[in-house]
Design an enzyme around this catalytic site. Structure first.
Site, PDB file in Angstrom:
ATOM      1  N   LYS A 168      -7.853   6.048  -4.771  1.00 20.12           N
ATOM      2  CA  LYS A 168      -6.934   5.013  -5.257  1.00 20.12           C
ATOM      3  C   LYS A 168      -6.815   5.168  -6.756  1.00 20.12           C
ATOM      4  O   LYS A 168      -7.744   5.656  -7.411  1.00 20.12           O
ATOM      5  CB  LYS A 168      -7.496   3.622  -4.947  1.00 20.12           C
ATOM      6  CG  LYS A 168      -6.427   2.563  -4.873  1.00 20.12           C
ATOM      7  CD  LYS A 168      -5.823   2.516  -3.486  1.00 20.12           C
ATOM      8  CE  LYS A 168      -4.582   1.675  -3.428  1.00 20.12           C
ATOM      9  NZ  LYS A 168      -4.130   1.489  -2.033  1.00 20.12           N
ATOM     10  N   ASP A 174       1.723   1.880  -4.155  1.00 19.69           N
ATOM     11  CA  ASP A 174       0.993   0.654  -3.803  1.00 19.69           C
ATOM     12  C   ASP A 174       1.757  -0.448  -4.541  1.00 19.69           C
ATOM     13  O   ASP A 174       2.932  -0.256  -4.893  1.00 19.69           O
ATOM     14  CB  ASP A 174      -0.484   0.757  -4.239  1.00 19.69           C
ATOM     15  CG  ASP A 174      -1.353  -0.353  -3.643  1.00 19.69           C
ATOM     16  OD1 ASP A 174      -1.742  -0.240  -2.475  1.00 19.69           O
ATOM     17  OD2 ASP A 174      -1.612  -1.356  -4.339  1.00 19.69           O
TER      18      ASP A 174
HETATM   19  O1  2IT Z   1      -3.122   0.765   0.659  1.00 18.52           O
HETATM   20  C1  2IT Z   1      -2.561   1.756   1.152  1.00 18.52           C
HETATM   21  O2  2IT Z   1      -2.923   2.242   2.229  1.00 18.52           O
HETATM   22  C2  2IT Z   1      -1.450   2.341   0.419  1.00 18.52           C
HETATM   23  N1  2IT Z   1      -1.120   1.838  -0.649  1.00 18.52           N
HETATM   24  C3  2IT Z   1      -0.768   3.573   0.932  1.00 18.52           C
HETATM   25  C4  2IT Z   1      -1.486   4.793   0.503  1.00 18.52           C
HETATM   26  C5  2IT Z   1      -0.810   6.105   0.850  1.00 18.52           C
HETATM   27  O3  2IT Z   1      -1.389   7.128   0.481  1.00 18.52           O
HETATM   28  O4  2IT Z   1       0.249   6.113   1.473  1.00 18.52           O
END
Ligand code: 2IT
Length: 447
Positions: A124, A164
């Site tokens: 993240k 996100d």
């Molecule tokens: O919280 C999540 O799963 C997302 N923001 C998507 C992450 C992604 O790599 O598509």
């Protein structure tokens, strides 16, 4: 494992990282019993290793605003756990972003990604950049400056960021444009959530909300219920809320409320196609006000400042915005108003006290890492298409998303069914995700 001992150590090491500590405690409490039946996990100190990220990058992001003033933000990428595949997870741009928030999200992402059935590790990232009130040119300059630092730490087989909160197709576009220039690599698989003409998967924008509703359908079906005709209150009006409202309406449910940081917009007759389309404009405007919906559709809506979606009578509550957006008082208000199901679509949308209130009152509850996993799963499908240099049709992607959400629901049932026959979806999701990551770590030795 003794959860309290581990938490005491972690709190001492990372004081003040409240969201992160909350996320870890929830997982450890869920898995404690199963963990203690596996002495090999204890011997390999799986939990002690799993609660620390593999590595964290932090960097300065300096950029120039429309007035010519220099702005300085913080940038981060947390590569949390790479046991089952390259790091995968979104970037969050929001004024409240800090390391604790991104560590909690990276930790959650690790288990969520394990649930998707795809080989993706957890990561993240993001920044405390606040998109509210920014011009398109400012968003572009910020995204470019952010990628200037990040590009060396990501790659299609190492770490694949996506969107996100505060990061959608526009921001991914600006970041990908800069990545290509810096890396001289034209591999589209370095980011997901791209535009459909340059490697993006059809249905990725819809996938988190669609997947959440597919999961909700399975949960309702298992409980002997049907979604048709039910009323839904949801929070937010961003990408996730938009996808959820679209699919809920298509399945015959009635979305009677959406909300924003400024208040709630009630829609007694149910949200319409025009209103759902307008949600996209609301997000693109960077105003962050749900009142705009009521201003645009005054006859069919009612805006109340300072109130949450949880004050509106509904069968199902769908938190679609931010962590801890539904607290104990909100849960009690929902229960008193007759709500009988809550599927968490945001990451850690409910506080532990709210979840406790739901579970002790017999409310059907499922956690974000299962309910919202369709988003990252479809990102995984985008990576597959990019690696193979192909593009699947909407039907192909939707069929795969259906299959994945059904598999996640089955995994929750497998690991979450209690002796009395009830399903604890929190335990189910946490144990299913944990077992996969733990097994991989065990097989790969101490590293
Ligand atoms: O919280 C999540 O799963 C997302 N923001 C998507 C992450 C992604 O790599 O598509």
């Amino acid at each position: 494992m003794n959860v309290q001992n581990i938490m005491t150590n972690l709190e001492a090491k990372h004081p003040g990282e409240n969201e992160f500590l909350q996320a870890v405690r929830e997982v450890l409490e869920s898995i404690e019993e199963v963990y203690n039946q596996h002495p090999e996990f204890e011997k390999a100190k799986i939990v002690e290793r799993m609660v620390e990220p593999d590595r964290v990058f932090t960097f300065r992001v300096a950029w120039v605003d429309d007035n010519g003033d220099v702005q300085t933000n913080l940038g981060y990428r947390v590569q949390f756990n790479g046991a089952i595949g390259p790091y995968k997870g979104g970037l969050r741009f929001h004024k409240a972003v800090n390391l604790s928030m991104l560590k909690f999200l990276g930790f959650e992402q690790t288990f969520k990604n394990a649930l998707t059935t795809l080989p993706m590790g957890g990561g993240k990232g993001g920044s405390d950049f606040d998109p509210v009130g920014k011009s398109d040119a400012e968003i572009m300059r910020f995204c470019q400056a952010f990628m200037w630092e990040l590009w060396q730490n990501i790659g299609p087989d190492t770490d694949v960021p996506a969107g996100d909160v505060g990061v959608g197709g526009r921001e991914i576009g600006y970041m990908y444009g800069m990545y290509k220039k810096l890396a001289r690599e034209y591999n589209t698989g370095v980011l997901t959530g791209k535009g459909s003409t340059w490697g993006g998967s059809i249905l990725r924008p819809e996938a988190t909300g669609f997947g959440a509703l597919y999961f909700t359908e399975h949960l309702l079906h298992k409980a002997g219920k049907d979604i048709k005709g039910l009323t839904i209150a949801l929070s937010g009006f961003g990408n996730v809320a938009w996808g959820a409202a679209t699919k809920a309406t298509e399945l015959g449910a009635k979305v009677v409320a959406i909300s924003g940081p400024d208040g709630v917009c009630e829609i007694p007759g149910g949200i319409t196609k025009e209103m759902i389309d307008y949600m996209l404009e609301m997000r693109a405007s960077n105003r962050n006000k749900v009142e705009d919906m009521a201003t645009k559709f005054p006859a069919a809506t009612k805006f109340t400042a300072g109130k949450k979606a949880w004050s509106v009578k509904c069968d199902i509550a769908l938190p679609c915005a931010f962590q801890n957006e539904l607290n104990e008082a909100d849960a009690k208000e929902l229960i008193a108003n007759g709500t009988w199901c809550c599927c968490e679509v945001s990451n850690m949308g409910c506080t532990p006290e709210a979840i406790h209130a739901f579970q002790t009152n017999g409310i059907l509850f499922a956690p974000g890492k299962a309910v919202n996993a369709g988003g990252v799963a479809t990102s995984g499908l985008e990576m597959t298409q990019n690696a193979a240099h192909i593009s699947w049709s909407a039907k192909e992607v939707d069929d795969k998303l259906h299959f994945i959400m059904e598999s996640i629901h089955e995994a929750c049932v497998k690991y979450g069914t209690q002796p009395d026959g009830k399903i604890d979806y929190v335990k189910g999701a946490n144990i299913a995700g944990f077992m996969k990551v733990a097994q991989a770590m065990l097989e790969q030795g101490v590293c």
